[in-house]
Design a protein around this motif. Structure first.
Motif, PDB file in Angstrom:
ATOM      1  N   GLN A   1       0.816  -1.056  -0.015  1.00  0.00           N
ATOM      2  CA  GLN A   1       0.179  -0.166  -0.052  1.00  0.00           C
ATOM      3  C   GLN A   1       0.937   1.163   0.033  1.00  0.00           C
ATOM      4  O   GLN A   1       0.668   2.098  -1.078  1.00  0.00           O
ATOM      5  CB  GLN A   1      -1.095  -0.007   1.023  1.00  0.00           C
ATOM      6  N   VAL A   2       1.811   1.359   0.764  1.00  0.00           N
ATOM      7  CA  VAL A   2       2.666   2.579   0.943  1.00  0.00           C
ATOM      8  C   VAL A   2       3.920   2.214   0.321  1.00  0.00           C
ATOM      9  O   VAL A   2       4.421   0.944   0.483  1.00  0.00           O
ATOM     10  CB  VAL A   2       2.948   2.872   2.367  1.00  0.00           C
ATOM     11  N   ALA A  97      13.027   6.518   3.636  1.00  0.00           N
ATOM     12  CA  ALA A  97      12.021   5.935   4.873  1.00  0.00           C
ATOM     13  C   ALA A  97      11.319   6.993   5.375  1.00  0.00           C
ATOM     14  O   ALA A  97      11.120   8.172   5.267  1.00  0.00           O
ATOM     15  CB  ALA A  97      12.985   5.248   5.953  1.00  0.00           C
ATOM     16  N   ALA A  98      10.056   6.376   5.778  1.00  0.00           N
ATOM     17  CA  ALA A  98       9.011   7.104   6.631  1.00  0.00           C
ATOM     18  C   ALA A  98       8.498   6.760   7.822  1.00  0.00           C
ATOM     19  O   ALA A  98       8.636   5.767   7.950  1.00  0.00           O
ATOM     20  CB  ALA A  98       7.872   7.531   5.585  1.00  0.00           C
ATOM     21  N   ARG A  99       8.391   7.667   8.834  1.00  0.00           N
ATOM     22  CA  ARG A  99       7.864   7.491  10.034  1.00  0.00           C
ATOM     23  C   ARG A  99       6.745   8.350  10.580  1.00  0.00           C
ATOM     24  O   ARG A  99       7.335   9.652  10.259  1.00  0.00           O
ATOM     25  CB  ARG A  99       8.909   7.081  11.266  1.00  0.00           C
ATOM     26  N   ASP A 107       9.176   2.575   9.746  1.00  0.00           N
ATOM     27  CA  ASP A 107       8.905   1.212   9.605  1.00  0.00           C
ATOM     28  C   ASP A 107       8.340   1.140   8.017  1.00  0.00           C
ATOM     29  O   ASP A 107       8.411   0.126   7.361  1.00  0.00           O
ATOM     30  CB  ASP A 107       7.332   1.195  10.260  1.00  0.00           C
ATOM     31  N   CYS A 108       8.479   2.307   7.153  1.00  0.00           N
ATOM     32  CA  CYS A 108       8.396   2.106   5.788  1.00  0.00           C
ATOM     33  C   CYS A 108       9.724   2.380   5.053  1.00  0.00           C
ATOM     34  O   CYS A 108      10.239   3.609   5.477  1.00  0.00           O
ATOM     35  CB  CYS A 108       7.325   3.268   5.440  1.00  0.00           C
ATOM     36  N   TRP A 109      10.072   1.745   4.134  1.00  0.00           N
ATOM     37  CA  TRP A 109      11.582   1.897   3.321  1.00  0.00           C
ATOM     38  C   TRP A 109      11.342   1.510   2.230  1.00  0.00           C
ATOM     39  O   TRP A 109      10.463   0.906   1.595  1.00  0.00           O
ATOM     40  CB  TRP A 109      12.424   0.618   3.948  1.00  0.00           C
ATOM     41  N   GLY A 110      12.221   2.295   1.358  1.00  0.00           N
ATOM     42  CA  GLY A 110      12.335   2.093  -0.104  1.00  0.00           C
ATOM     43  C   GLY A 110      13.159   1.081  -0.572  1.00  0.00           C
ATOM     44  O   GLY A 110      13.945   0.373   0.694  1.00  0.00           O
ATOM     45  N   GLN A 111      13.530   0.578  -1.588  1.00  0.00           N
ATOM     46  CA  GLN A 111      14.453  -0.627  -2.091  1.00  0.00           C
ATOM     47  C   GLN A 111      15.752  -0.217  -2.235  1.00  0.00           C
ATOM     48  O   GLN A 111      16.810  -1.044  -1.948  1.00  0.00           O
ATOM     49  CB  GLN A 111      14.074  -1.106  -3.407  1.00  0.00           C
ATOM     50  N   GLY A 112      16.295   1.151  -1.989  1.00  0.00           N
ATOM     51  CA  GLY A 112      17.448   1.689  -2.118  1.00  0.00           C
ATOM     52  C   GLY A 112      18.246   2.069  -3.492  1.00  0.00           C
ATOM     53  O   GLY A 112      17.597   1.382  -4.413  1.00  0.00           O
ATOM     54  N   THR A 113      19.099   2.965  -3.595  1.00  0.00           N
ATOM     55  CA  THR A 113      19.702   3.188  -4.762  1.00  0.00           C
ATOM     56  C   THR A 113      21.253   3.577  -4.333  1.00  0.00           C
ATOM     57  O   THR A 113      21.850   3.830  -3.563  1.00  0.00           O
ATOM     58  CB  THR A 113      19.246   4.524  -5.180  1.00  0.00           C
TER      59      THR A 113
END
Length: 119
Positions: A1-2, A97-99, A107-113
């Motif tokens: 979702q996020v 990331a987001a909190r 708790d919400c993370w991207g895949q990284g670059t």
């Protein structure tokens, strides 16, 4: 979702610049901190910077203060990390990331670059 999707990483020479982007979707982030973290090989994940989505206030790790700038574009739901005067020790995978304000962890993370800075 996020969903958080990072982009903009690459290979640069020491002293160069890159701008990372984090496209956020799936919810409203008005009450969130949006953060950038990085992890180099053999090292722990390290906090880099964060911004409060609604207020725009920012905070930086000492290692990047004065060189990196975090910003946002509300219309695009995107957070940026402008990286100037890059050093080889900045080489790492960078994560968005987001909190929520009330949470103590991201708790919400991207895949990284991947960012690689050559000497």
């Amino acid at each position: 979702q996020v969903q958080l999707v990072e982009s903009g990483g690459g290979l640069v020479q020491a002293g160069g610049s890159l701008r990372l982007s984090c496209a956020a979707s799936g919810r409203t982030f008005s009450h969130y901190y949006m953060g950038w973290f990085r992890q180099a090989p053999g090292k722990e994940r390290e906090f880099v910077a964060h911004i409060r989505w609604s207020f725009g206030s920012t905070y930086y790790a000492d290692s990047v203060k004065g060189r990196f700038t975090i910003s946002k574009d509300n219309a695009k739901n995107t957070v940026y990390l402008q990286m100037n005067s890059l050093k080889p020790e900045d080489t790492a995978v960078y994560y968005c990331a987001a909190r929520h304000y009330s949470d103590t962890s991201y708790d919400c993370w991207g895949q990284g670059t991947q960012v690689t800075v050559s000497s």
